[in-house]
Write a protein that holds these residues in place. Structure first.
Motif, short mmCIF file in Angstrom:
data_model
loop_
_atom_site.label_atom_id
_atom_site.label_comp_id
_atom_site.label_asym_id
_atom_site.label_seq_id
_atom_site.Cartn_x
_atom_site.Cartn_y
_atom_site.Cartn_z
N PHE A 85 15.17 -2.64 71.78
CA PHE A 85 15.31 -2.53 70.33
C PHE A 85 15.96 -3.78 69.76
O PHE A 85 16.54 -4.59 70.48
CB PHE A 85 16.04 -1.26 69.91
N MET A 256 17.43 11.31 67.82
CA MET A 256 18.58 10.53 68.30
C MET A 256 19.82 11.40 68.24
O MET A 256 20.06 12.08 67.24
CB MET A 256 18.78 9.29 67.43
N PHE A 259 27.03 10.58 67.32
CA PHE A 259 28.25 10.15 68.00
C PHE A 259 29.30 11.26 68.10
O PHE A 259 30.19 11.19 68.93
CB PHE A 259 28.89 8.99 67.22
N ASP A 291 22.44 7.76 70.64
CA ASP A 291 22.87 6.67 69.78
C ASP A 291 23.57 5.64 70.68
O ASP A 291 23.86 5.89 71.85
CB ASP A 291 23.78 7.16 68.64
N MET A 323 20.51 4.67 75.10
CA MET A 323 20.49 3.46 74.28
C MET A 323 21.69 2.59 74.62
O MET A 323 22.83 2.93 74.30
CB MET A 323 20.51 3.79 72.78
N TRP A 432 21.68 -1.68 56.36
CA TRP A 432 20.50 -1.37 57.18
C TRP A 432 19.22 -1.86 56.52
O TRP A 432 18.28 -1.10 56.34
CB TRP A 432 20.36 0.14 57.41
C1 BGC Z 1 23.63 3.69 64.65
C2 BGC Z 1 22.22 4.20 64.63
C3 BGC Z 1 21.26 3.07 64.89
C4 BGC Z 1 21.63 2.41 66.20
C5 BGC Z 1 20.70 1.30 66.60
C6 BGC Z 1 23.94 2.84 65.87
O1 BGC Z 1 25.16 2.21 65.77
O2 BGC Z 1 24.52 4.79 64.59
O3 BGC Z 1 21.94 4.83 63.43
O4 BGC Z 1 19.94 3.53 64.90
O5 BGC Z 1 22.94 1.89 66.10
O6 BGC Z 1 20.83 0.19 65.84
#
Ligand code: BGC
Length: 746
Positions: A85, A256, A259, A291, A323, A432
Motif C-alpha cells: 500500500f 479493516m 484500533f 489497521d 497491515m 486524507w
Molecule cells: C488509518 C487507516 C488507514 C491506514 C493506512 C491508518 O493509520 O487508521 O484508516 O487506512 O492507516 O494508511
C-alpha cells in the motif's frame, strides 16, 4: 562474449518463466470458476508462499505510522508479501508488479492498496462534508470517479469507505465518515461501496472497497483518537454496526479492523467481531485486513505479551491480512509448526485473498491497472472536475442568512475577501487527500475573481493566521473592509486539525479568527462568514451574530468555484448537517437521537435533565440547513391508521412547497418515534429522506414507505424485532421537524 552469455542466461530465465506462467495459467484458465482457479494456485503454494499472501507492507511513499521494514522489494521477490500500500502511479506500480509476476517462484500478482478516501487526484469534499449533500447519487459518483482515476494509476484497492458513526466532534476522524446517524450512514456506505466497486471488479476502472474501521472506532472515549471504547452490545448493534452491515450487503470485498478495544478485546483480536458477527451472522466472504500495526498494538493494550502471541490471537480471531505489523511475516510459520495455528485456518485466509485477486482479473492481466496513457487521460479529466464542483456546492450548508445577506449581487463594485483561508489552496483538499495536489485546487479568492470578472474590484488580505495570537493584520483587513460594499471572511481550521490523530479538546475557532470576524461585523457592512473545517465547531457568537454563515468544510479541488456559485446565487444551497453542532464542548456527546430520560428538561423544574449554564439544545441540529428559498410543509398523512407486519408498506405522504424566491433543492426528512418499547427508544430516529428539486412556487406531494422492518430494534431479550404500539411520525426540514402524525403497528 559477455553479451552472449547474458542473452543465453536471459533466455533460460525467460523460458523458465514462460513455463511457470503457462503452468499457472493453464491451471487457472479464465473459463474455470474462480474457486477452482484458487484451488489450482493454492496447490502450488508452500506454507511460506501462503503466509506471504497474508502480508501487506507499505511502500516507501507517504506513511501514516512507523515503517517497520525496509527493503520491501526484496520481500516481493522472495514472495513474502502479497500486497503493497501507498505505492501509486501506473509506472511505479507496474514495476513492482513486474517483480512479483516475473521474479517470484509462482508469479502471483500483488494487490495495491491506498487511502483513496475522497478522490485520488481530483479531490472531492471531505466525506463528512460530502455527506451533508444527502445526495446518494452524487456520493456514488464521486467514489466512482475516485476509482476511475485510481484504477488507472496502478491501484486495486481503496481503504474506504470509512463508515464509523461518530458523535463526538472532538474526534478528528469525524471528518472521514458520514456523521452521527446510523440510517443515513448505512445508505451512504452502500452508495460509496457501489461507487468504488462499480458493477464488475475485473473492469479497469473499479477498485475493491474496504469498510473501516470495524468496529465502533467512532466511540473513542472523550473523542481522543485510539482511546478505549466501552459501549453495550445493544448500542454496538443498533448504532455502530448497521453501516458495516449495509456495506457487506452492498458487496464490499474487504473490512479493516479498528484500533480500539471493544468489550475488553482489541478489534484485531476479537473473534466476536471478526468471526461470530462478520462471517457467521453476515456471511462475509471477502478478506479482513488490520489497521496499521494494530496486531502489534495488542501488546500495549495488555491482552498479549508479545507480537507472536498477538499474531496467534489475531489469526484465530479471523484477521486475514496484517497491515505493516509483520507479525504474520515473522511468526506465522513458527506458530503453524508449533501447532498453535492450523494450516486450515491459514488456507481460509489465503483463499479469501486469492479469490479477490482473481475477481480483480489480476491473474488474467496483472498490469491491467497500470497504463500510463490511461492514467494521463483519466486523472483530472474535465468531467471529473465538473462533478467535483457539483458535489462541492451541494455539500455547503447555509447556517444563517439574516436579512437575506446572501446571495451577493454580481453587480457589486468592490468586495473584500479576507481571512486566513481566503486565498489558501493547501487546506482545501482536507486530510486524507490521496495523491491530491493542492496546487490544483481553486482558492475561494480565485473562485470569486473568476466568477466576477475583471470589472469588479476584489480586495484581499489575510487579517490573521489560522492559529496564533497575532492581530497586526486586523488593521489592514479593516481598512479594506471599509472601502468594500461587502465582506467575505474565510476562517476555520487547517486540514491537519481533523483526520487521524487530530482530536481537539477545544472545538472553537482557533487563534484570533473570531476576533477578526467580530471586528469586521462591527463595521456594519454585510459580512459573509465562510467556515472551512473538518468537524462541527462550537461557534455560538458567529451563530448568533454573523449576518451570513456558510459551512463549507474542506470542499476539495473545486472548492473556490463551488463556494462562489453559492455566494452569488448560481446555486441555491441545499446541504444539511449530518452531525449536530454543539453550543460548547461541554454538551458533547450531543446527537439528535438520544433518549428522553425520566426527567426530560423542564426549565421551570430544577430537578430535570439539563445544565445550569447552557441550554440542552444544540447550536444547529442534525439535518439542519437553510436555503435561499423558504419551504413549507403540510398535509402529513398516512394511508392507514393501523398497519401490521404482514400488510403492504405504510404510505406516508406530505406536501412540500417552495415559497420562493428561488428554485431550489430541499432534503425532506422522515423521523419516527416509538412511544413505548420493551427497552427505551430514542426521541426520534431518521427513517427516510428524499432530496427534491422544486421550482420557485412549485409544490410536490412526496410519498415515503415504512414497513414493520423499518421499526425493528433489539428488544429486551436482544431479539431484532418490531413491537406493536403507537409510533409518532415527523416530516420536515431537520430533526426538529414539528409536523407530526401517528400510526399504530399491530
Ligand atoms: C488509518 C487507516 C488507514 C491506514 C493506512 C491508518 O493509520 O487508521 O484508516 O487506512 O492507516 O494508511
Amino acid at each position: 562474449m559477455k553479451y552472449l552469455q547474458f542473452i543465453g542466461l536471459a533466455s533460460v530465465v525467460f523460458l523458465i518463466h514462460a513455463f511457470k506462467l503457462e503452468d499457472t495459467f493453464q491451471k487457472t484458465a479464465p473459463a474455470k470458476p474462480i474457486e477452482e482457479r484458487v484451488d489450482s494456485v493454492m496447490k502450488l503454494m508452500t506454507i511460506e508462499d501462503k503466509i506471504g499472501q497474508m502480508t501487506l507492507f507499505t511502500s516507501d511513499w507517504a506513511v501514516t505510522g512507523p515503517t517497520l521494514r525496509e527493503g520491501y522489494r526484496d520481500d516481493i521477490k522472495a514472495g513474502k508479501v502479497g500486497a503493497i500500500f501507498n505505492a501509486h502511479t501506473a509506472a511505479y506500480n507496474r514495476e513492482l508488479q513486474r517483480i512479483a509476476v516475473e521474479e517470484t517462484r509462482l508469479g502471483i500478482p500483488l494487490l495495491f492498496g491506498y487511502d483513496v478516501i475522497h478522490g485520488y487526484k481530483t479531490i472531492f469534499p471531505v466525506p463528512l462534508g460530502e455527506s451533508a449533500s444527502w445526495d446518494l447519487e452524487a456520493m456514488e459518483k464521486s467514489a466512482r470517479i475516485a476509482a476511475i482515476e485510481a484504477a488507472a494509476a496502478g491501484l486495486h484497492w481503496t481503504f474506504a469507505p470509512m463508515v464509523d458513526i461518530a458523535r463526538d466532534p472532538r474526534w478528528g476522524r469525524i471528518c472521514e465518515g458520514a456523521g452521527e446517524d446510523t440510517y443515513l450512514g448505512a445508505r451512504i456506505a452502500e452508495a460509496r461501496v457501489k461507487g468504488f466497486q462499480g458493477d464488475d471488479l475485473s473492469k479497469d476502472n473499479t477498485l475493491i472497497a474496504c469498510a473501516k474501521h470495524y468496529a465502533a472506532y467512532g466511540a473513542a472515549q472523550a473523542g481522543r483518537d485510539y482511546h478505549s471504547v466501552d459501549i453495550s452490545e445493544r448500542v454496538l448493534r443498533e448504532t455502530y454496526l448497521p453501516p458495516f452491515m449495509a456495506a457487506q450487503k452492498a458487496g464490499v470485498r474487504t473490512f479493516m479492523t479498528s484500533f480500539n478495544e471493544l468489550f475488553g478485546v482489541p478489534a484485531s483480536g476479537s473473534r466476536f467481531l471478526l468471526t461470530d458477527v462478520l462471517r457467521d451472522e453476515w456471511g462475509f466472504d471477502g478478506f479482513v485486513v488490520t489497521d496499521y500495526t494494530s496486531i502489534n498494538e495488542m501488546v500495549y493494550h495488555g491482552i498479549v505479551a508479545n507480537d507472536k502471541d498477538a499474531a496467534e490471537l489475531s489469526l484465530n480471531a479471523g484477521v486475514d491480512m496484517d497491515m505493516q505489523g509483520a507479525t504474520y511475516y515473522n511468526y506465522l510459520l513458527q506458530l503453524v509448526r508449533e501447532g498453535r495455528i492450523s494450516v486450515t485456518r491459514v488456507n481460509e485466509s489465503v483463499r479469501r485473498i486469492l479469490r479477490i485477486k482473481f475477481e480483480l482479473g489480476l491473474f488474467d492481466d496483472p498490469y491491467r491497472y497500470s497504463d500510463t496513457e490511461r492514467e494521463k487521460a483519466r486523472v483530472f479529466a474535465p468531467e471529473h472536475l465538473e462533478a467535483a464542483r457539483d458535489i462541492a456546492r451541494k455539500s455547503i450548508v447555509l447556517l444563517r442568512n439574516e436579512k437575506n445577506t446572501l446571495p451577493l449581487s454580481k453587480q457589486i463594485r468592490t468586495l473584500a475577501v479576507v481571512g486566513p483561508l481566503a486565498a489558501n489552496q493547501r487546506e482545501l483538499i482536507g486530510s486524507w487527500s490521496g495523491a491530491g495536489d493542492y496546487k490544483q485546487s481553486v482558492s475561494l479568492l480565485d473562485g470569486i475573481k473568476t466568477k466576477l470578472g475583471a470589472g469588479v474590484k476584489v480586495l484581499h488580505t489575510e487579517g490573521c493566521a489560522i492559529t496564533g495570537q497575532d492581530k497586526t493584520g486586523f488593521k489592514n483587513a479593516l481598512a479594506l473592509a471599509k472601502t468594500a460594499e461587502a465582506i467575505v471572511v474565510a476562517v476555520g481550521e487547517s486540514a491537519d486539525m481533523s483526520g487521524e490523530a487530530a482530536s481537539r479538546s477545544d472545538i472553537t475557532l482557533p487563534g484570533v479568527q473570531e476576533e477578526l470576524v467580530k471586528a469586521l461585523v462591527a463595521t456594519g457592512k454585510p459580512v459573509v462568514v465562510v467556515l472551512m473545517n473538518g468537524r462541527p465547531l462550537a461557534i455560538p457568537w458567529l451563530a448568533e451574530n454573523a449576518p451570513a454563515l456558510l459551512e463549507t468544510w474542506f470542499l476539495g479541488t473545486q472548492a473556490g468555484h463551488a463556494i462562489a456559485d453559492v455566494l452569488f446565487g448560481d446555486y441555491n444551497p441545499s446541504g444539511k448537517l449530518t452531525v449536530t453542532f454543539p453550543r460548547n464542548v461541554g454538551q458533547v456527546p450531543i446527537f439528535y437521537n438520544a433518549k428522553n430520560t425520566g426527567r426530560p428538561m423542564d426549565p421551570q423544574n430544577k430537578y430535570t435533565s439539563k445544565y445550569l449554564d447552557v441550554p440542552n439544545t444544540p447550536q444547529f441540529p442534525f439535518g439542519f440547513g437553510l436555503s435561499y428559498s423558504k419551504f413549507e410543509y403540510a398535509n402529513l398523512k398516512t394511508d392507514r391508521s393501523v398497519f401490521n407486519t404482514d400488510s403492504s408498506p405504510l404510505k406516508v405522504t406530505c406536501t412540500v412547497r417552495n415559497l420562493g424566491p428561488y428554485d431550489g433543492e430541499e432534503v425532506v426528512q422522515l423521523y419516527v418515534k416509538d412511544r413505548v418499547g420493551s427497552v427505551t427508544r430514542p426521541v426520534r430516529e431518521l427513517k427516510g429522506f428524499q432530496k427534491i428539486f422544486l421550482k420557485n412556487g412549485e409544490s410536490k406531494t412526496l410519498t415515503f414507505t415504512l414497513t414493520a422492518d423499518d421499526l425493528k430494534f433489539y428488544n429486551r431479550d436482544m431479539i431484532w424485532t418490531a413491537e406493536p404500539g403507537m409510533f409518532d411520525l415527523y416530516v420536515g426540514a431537520d430533526s426538529n421537524a414539528p409536523l407530526t402524525t401517528s400510526v399504530e403497528l399491530r
